[in-house]
Design an enzyme around this catalytic site. Sequence first.
Site, PDB file in Angstrom:
ATOM      1  CE  LYS A 188      -3.798   2.317   2.320  1.00  0.00           C
ATOM      2  NZ  LYS A 188      -3.196   3.647   2.074  1.00  0.00           N
ATOM      3  CG  PHE A 189       2.943   2.443  -3.456  1.00  0.00           C
ATOM      4  CD1 PHE A 189       4.252   2.800  -3.728  1.00  0.00           C
ATOM      5  CD2 PHE A 189       2.509   1.175  -3.836  1.00  0.00           C
ATOM      6  CE1 PHE A 189       5.113   1.926  -4.361  1.00  0.00           C
ATOM      7  CE2 PHE A 189       3.366   0.285  -4.466  1.00  0.00           C
ATOM      8  CZ  PHE A 189       4.666   0.661  -4.730  1.00  0.00           C
TER       9      PHE A 189
END
Length: 313
Positions: free
Chosen positions: A34-35
């Site tokens: 999850k950026f």
Amino acid sequence: MSLMEFGLVPMLARPVTSLPLEADLPGGCVYEPKFDGYRAMLYMEGGRCRIQSRHGHDITSAFPDIVAAAEIELPDGVVVDGELVVWGENAYDFIQVQRRITGPQRPFGLSPASFVAFDLLMWDDDDLRGEPLSARRRMLEMVLVDHLMPFQVVPQTTDRAEAADWMVEYRRNDIGIEGLVVKGLDSVYMPGRRGWLKLRFDDSWEAVVCAVVGDPTAPGCLVLGVPTAHGFDLIGTTSPISVKQQRDVGELVTVRPGPVDPAVVALATADATDVHAVHPTLVVEVASQPGGLQLVRVRPDLGPDEVAGSDES
């Protein structure tokens, strides 16, 4: 079929406290990083690219570098779901993305944006939302197979042990990846539904900034609350925040005129002249630490109505 309507509500994730087992979701789990970016969708139609935020706002003008590349590289009739990111000082920097959206237009040569794609909703004017994720992923890789920066396909693995290793490495290196998103390989795309799972590195949650202590343009700490039917319940004050966080918060809060509630001053444990009420519009992510509440990051992509009991990115 014409391109699906601009402003589509994206599929969402709900938080979990442990890494899901491989068989916990339909068809088996697939794990993705999850950026720390800004959720967005790219629409290609008539040779033109439009970009929408997860709230359905048109943010095309804030990302001319992405638009220019998309109009050369991407085929017509596609809608791609993903994350807009900007690489900052040794990490992905969410605030750099946010400044593009809220600040004045300026050259972006020193901080170009990238688009991390993780789902394909339409291709060749075919609506793919009813297809399983595994099929959508294969087609996404076909669409982006020959494309380099600023487009990339999010890494993923079906191996839980490898995903656990990712958690360790991403956390250790602190490069702007917040955790993992977990999806079912047989799952269809359900707009607005929290059918995915999200595991953060830290046990954190969202709150609203109700007041600041110190210079409002660079506050030393924040007084936080959560929305209720009658206003806000105060939950605490953060420990001193970093210089970068002071700058980030100072750019996004507005002082509210008038006297400060004595309860706010008492919670801030500061002189009344040093406490400033602000309009309760800025959401932040916080975590409990031995010294009190720690500011993890600001979340200007969220509204106060999204804080109480709900969580997403």
